[in-house]
Each structure stands twice: as structure tokens, then as C-alpha cells.
Design an enzyme around this catalytic site. Sequence first.
Site, short mmCIF file in Angstrom:
data_model
loop_
_atom_site.label_atom_id
_atom_site.label_comp_id
_atom_site.label_asym_id
_atom_site.label_seq_id
_atom_site.Cartn_x
_atom_site.Cartn_y
_atom_site.Cartn_z
CB CYS A 1 -0.97 -0.05 1.18
SG CYS A 1 -2.39 1.04 1.05
CG HIS A 2 -0.34 4.95 1.39
ND1 HIS A 2 -1.55 4.30 1.33
CD2 HIS A 2 -0.53 6.14 0.78
CE1 HIS A 2 -2.43 5.06 0.71
NE2 HIS A 2 -1.84 6.19 0.36
#
Length: 180
Positions: free
Chosen positions: A106-107
Site C-alpha cells: 500500500c503506502h
Amino acid sequence: MKVAFLVAPEGVEQVELTEPWQAVKDAGWTPELVSTDPGEIQGFNHLDKADTFPVDKTLADASAGDYIGLVLPGGVANPDFLRMKPDAVAFTKSFFDAGKPVAAICHAPWTLVEADVLRGRKLTSWPSLETDIRNAGGTWVDEQLQICTEGPNTLITSRKPDDLKAFNQGFVDEFRKAAG
């Protein structure tokens, strides 16, 4: 064998911590929660507070040599906090320097951008990181799972919680190979 999970005191996407954590346990390994501060970390379900989790070690007491690999869970705030902490960035980079596998979802690649370890590597992430990854010298792809073996170590990345099944299988397989 132990696997490090690096997270900030709050802001980690809970499912991106708990499902990979369980995958490590299912592989017969020991997961350890490493953070900048002792005590507990606060998980989130997107923007809502979720559960808390006890920190096993602080960065001051952890070393890449203690682990077979590193998992970087996402959440928007978690990697943004970590990339602003020189000791968290150094800890992350130390796995690359030691040739140990790193998994990020994800991030989480924001921490990798800050560690300057993406040059010449192909990876995926949450789509909003595409420009950051390209500016850091990486090649961004929109794929469920990306396993990059170019460079000093293996980098395993996925985009989002929907990719967790593939992410978990991919990083467990790659960590197993690296562990011999």
C-alpha cells in the site's frame, strides 16, 4: 526465525499488519513488532481507530541481523511518520544493505523512497505513490504482486488490502528462499 514488522506508533492499516503477521506465524516463524517508541501502537481501519498492539522492540534495540526479513505494512499515516524518522529510515535501509528481503504494501513504499533504495527496481503500491516512486528512480506498475530480484535483495510489493492473499504468499515464499 524472526521477521520484523516496522510500524509507527499510530496510523498502520490494521489488516495490513494482522494478516501478514498471521502468515509469518503460519510459516512457523516469529513476528516482532518494531516501532520508534515503546508501549503500544494504534491500528486503524482506514481512518477509524481499531485495535492496539504491543511493541516488541524499539528501533534502538533492533538490528537487521536479528531477522530474516522486514515487512512494512501500509496505512497513509504510518509510512509518512516513519519516513520522517532517521532511525526508521536507517533500519529499513539496513535490510537492503544486508541483502535481506523486504515486503511493503500500500503506502509503505514511502519509507523506501526516503531510504533511497528504489533506483532501478520495479514495484507496485497504492496508486498515489506512482510519481514518488518514479522520482526515486523506481518503475511503478499496477499489479497485485510485484517481486523484484534486481539489486542487493528481493523486494516484494502489493497495492492494497485486496491484494493481501497474494502479498502474504509472495513474501513468505521469498523469505523462505532467503532463509535457505
